[in-house]
Design a protein around this motif. Structure first.
Motif, PDB file in Angstrom:
ATOM      1  N   ARG A 110     -34.762  -7.557  14.209  1.00 33.87           N
ATOM      2  CA  ARG A 110     -33.866  -8.811  14.498  1.00 33.87           C
ATOM      3  C   ARG A 110     -32.562  -8.534  13.775  1.00 33.87           C
ATOM      4  N   GLU A 111     -32.206  -7.239  13.259  1.00 30.56           N
ATOM      5  CA  GLU A 111     -30.915  -7.174  12.451  1.00 30.56           C
ATOM      6  C   GLU A 111     -30.639  -5.671  13.042  1.00 30.56           C
ATOM      7  N   MET A 112     -29.200  -5.516  12.930  1.00 23.68           N
ATOM      8  CA  MET A 112     -28.866  -4.157  13.468  1.00 23.68           C
ATOM      9  C   MET A 112     -28.781  -2.978  12.313  1.00 23.68           C
ATOM     10  N   LYS A 145     -34.060  -0.744  16.667  1.00 24.06           N
ATOM     11  CA  LYS A 145     -33.794  -1.428  15.363  1.00 24.06           C
ATOM     12  C   LYS A 145     -33.814  -3.131  15.531  1.00 24.06           C
ATOM     13  N   PHE A 146     -32.814  -3.332  16.513  1.00 23.35           N
ATOM     14  CA  PHE A 146     -32.777  -4.957  16.665  1.00 23.35           C
ATOM     15  C   PHE A 146     -33.830  -5.590  17.204  1.00 23.35           C
ATOM     16  N   TYR A 206     -30.406   1.721  17.842  1.00 21.89           N
ATOM     17  CA  TYR A 206     -29.818   0.465  17.637  1.00 21.89           C
ATOM     18  C   TYR A 206     -30.603  -0.571  18.166  1.00 21.89           C
ATOM     19  N   VAL A 207     -30.900  -0.543  19.583  1.00 24.07           N
ATOM     20  CA  VAL A 207     -31.334  -1.624  20.227  1.00 24.07           C
ATOM     21  C   VAL A 207     -33.117  -1.540  19.672  1.00 24.07           C
TER      22      VAL A 207
END
Lengths: 122, 92
Positions: B88-90, B83-84, B80-81
């Protein structure tokens, strides 16, 4: 006799795992930037988590004073050690790639950044 | 047999816990977000292994399942991190 051998091997693996965990922790603390800390973290994750799990599984197989549920413990420990071996590397790679591409972690004390030239900055 | 295993594990467990504290230092001090995530995920993996080792000491195989699910959750945190950080989106 075979139980003693299994327990001995398992306990040494757990001791090796604790040593690796300690080294990984110190490496994570003292290495200069993010990309060098990756090495310490993955060494700490594999040596400090997978090896003690395999050791714990062997100890569980050998220690017959635990009774029948020890086989469940050994099986789950083996399964999660194999799973961990794959997942910890994939996760660290994903974080390293994201950190480099997003520019979050700068490559500070670096003599030469080959990836920047080859991909024109990614 | 039992005394060997119990005595050796009681020696090793405090060493394990000290290395956790060193990981926590990096979680607090880490200058960038990936540093913190790296420290948290190696901390999580080692706590999962610690649960397995502890379940031998406590003679009950219940904690092994929590160790396995903790390892899976820590992997999900990594993804998840990552990807974030990249998009910049989850991810939905």
């Amino acid at each position: 006799m075979i139980d003693l051998i299994l327990v001995a091997i398992g306990l040494t693996l757990i001791a090796v795992g604790v040593f690796y965990d300690f080294i990984g922790a110190i490496g994570l603390l003292r290495l200069p930037n993010f990309f060098t800390r990756l090495h310490a973290a993955t060494a700490g994750a594999i040596g400090g988590a997978v090896v003690p799990m395999i050791g714990a599984a062997l100890v569980a197989l050998g220690a017959d004073y635990l009774g029948p549920p020890r086989f469940f413990l050994a099986g789950a420990a083996f399964a999660s050690s194999i799973l961990l071996m794959i997942l910890s590397q994939a996760g660290s790679h994903a974080i390293a790639r994201a950190a480099y591409l997003s520019g979050e972690a700068r490559v500070e004390p670096a003599l030469h950044d080959a990836l920047k030239e080859r991909e024109g900055g990614g | 047999m039992e005394s060997i295993v119990t005595s050796v594990l009681t020696v090793l467990i405090p060493l394990y816990v000290t290395s956790f504290l060193i990981y926590v230092v990096r979680v607090v001090k880490g200058p960038t977000l990936p540093d913190r995530v790296l420290a948290v995920d190696s901390l999580g993996y080692d706590i999962a292994a610690f649960m397995v080792v502890l379940s031998i000491l406590l003679k009950s195989p219940l904690m092994v399942v929590c160790g396995l699910s903790l390892a899976l959750w820590i992997y999900a945190l990594d993804i998840y991190v990552a990807k974030f950080l990249e998009a910049r989106e989850m991810g939905g």
